[in-house]
Design a protein around this motif. Sequence first.
Motif, PDB file in Angstrom:
ATOM      1  N   LYS A  44       0.776  -1.243   0.000  1.00 25.97           N
ATOM      2  CA  LYS A  44       0.000   0.000   0.000  1.00 25.97           C
ATOM      3  C   LYS A  44       0.806   1.292   0.000  1.00 25.97           C
ATOM      4  O   LYS A  44       0.250   2.339  -0.309  1.00 25.97           O
ATOM      5  CB  LYS A  44      -0.899   0.043   1.248  1.00 25.97           C
ATOM      6  N   ASP A  76      -6.417  -7.076  12.390  1.00 26.88           N
ATOM      7  CA  ASP A  76      -6.738  -6.636  11.043  1.00 26.88           C
ATOM      8  C   ASP A  76      -6.412  -5.147  10.900  1.00 26.88           C
ATOM      9  O   ASP A  76      -7.130  -4.295  11.413  1.00 26.88           O
ATOM     10  CB  ASP A  76      -8.220  -6.891  10.768  1.00 26.88           C
ATOM     11  N   ILE A  78      -5.281  -3.975   7.646  1.00 27.02           N
ATOM     12  CA  ILE A  78      -5.155  -3.740   6.210  1.00 27.02           C
ATOM     13  C   ILE A  78      -5.847  -2.449   5.768  1.00 27.02           C
ATOM     14  O   ILE A  78      -5.388  -1.776   4.844  1.00 27.02           O
ATOM     15  CB  ILE A  78      -5.660  -4.954   5.391  1.00 27.02           C
ATOM     16  N   ASP A  79      -6.919  -2.076   6.428  1.00 23.88           N
ATOM     17  CA  ASP A  79      -7.650  -0.864   6.024  1.00 23.88           C
ATOM     18  C   ASP A  79      -7.185   0.395   6.742  1.00 23.88           C
ATOM     19  O   ASP A  79      -7.750   1.475   6.523  1.00 23.88           O
ATOM     20  CB  ASP A  79      -9.157  -1.065   6.243  1.00 23.88           C
ATOM     21  N   GLU A  80      -6.189   0.279   7.584  1.00 28.66           N
ATOM     22  CA  GLU A  80      -5.653   1.457   8.282  1.00 28.66           C
ATOM     23  C   GLU A  80      -4.896   2.353   7.304  1.00 28.66           C
ATOM     24  O   GLU A  80      -4.380   1.895   6.281  1.00 28.66           O
ATOM     25  CB  GLU A  80      -4.702   1.036   9.406  1.00 28.66           C
ATOM     26  N   ASP A  81      -4.786   3.617   7.646  1.00 25.35           N
ATOM     27  CA  ASP A  81      -3.975   4.565   6.897  1.00 25.35           C
ATOM     28  C   ASP A  81      -2.526   4.073   6.891  1.00 25.35           C
ATOM     29  O   ASP A  81      -2.004   3.668   7.946  1.00 25.35           O
ATOM     30  CB  ASP A  81      -4.074   5.945   7.565  1.00 25.35           C
TER      31      ASP A  81
END
Length: 195
Positions: A44, A76, A78-81
């Motif tokens: 990312k 989890d 993965i969706d963090e900044d």
Amino acid sequence: KQPLQRRSTLLNNKVNMTGPSNDVSKSSIRFEVIDKLSTILEMKALMLEGIFRLSGNTTRVKLITSFFDQDVENIDVIDEDPHTISGSLKLYLREQPIPLFPFDKYDAWCHALESTQNEEEQFNNLLKVVTELPSENMPILYRLLHLLSETSRYSDINKMTPENLGIVFGPTLMRAAASDITALSRSHLSAAAFT
């Protein structure tokens, strides 16, 4: 997997608030943590300007880092900044009671950097110190070096040159014991070591 937000209630009840262990003989850095965060950052953040330099959300960074003593697979993020993830990685490494390069290797590392102007000889001296690291530290070192190498490949975009990465990670991965006044005067070498 429970979302990280729902686990914050568990955090208040289960985290040992007495601080890190004072055992100076064994590193507590977990490969699983380094690998998980590195993998996400490689997916990312390699082309994100200021990765590792810009701060993420401080509250989230502390919350994420607090879970690393538990089951890493079920965390989890993965969706963090990406800046929050990179901040979590840096904080996790910085909070370790024993750095990746243990205190007893600090003088040898500094000596290897100061001993010669010849780059090849300096590299060989540094390599000798690396080979003397505890065996459990080697996979962690290799994983971090892979992440940092990949990050620097995109330095024209992310602005994280090897020098900048050394400034960020050097003092985190290698530092003198707080009680070693002589070694603390050479702390500037920590950043130089990783450039």
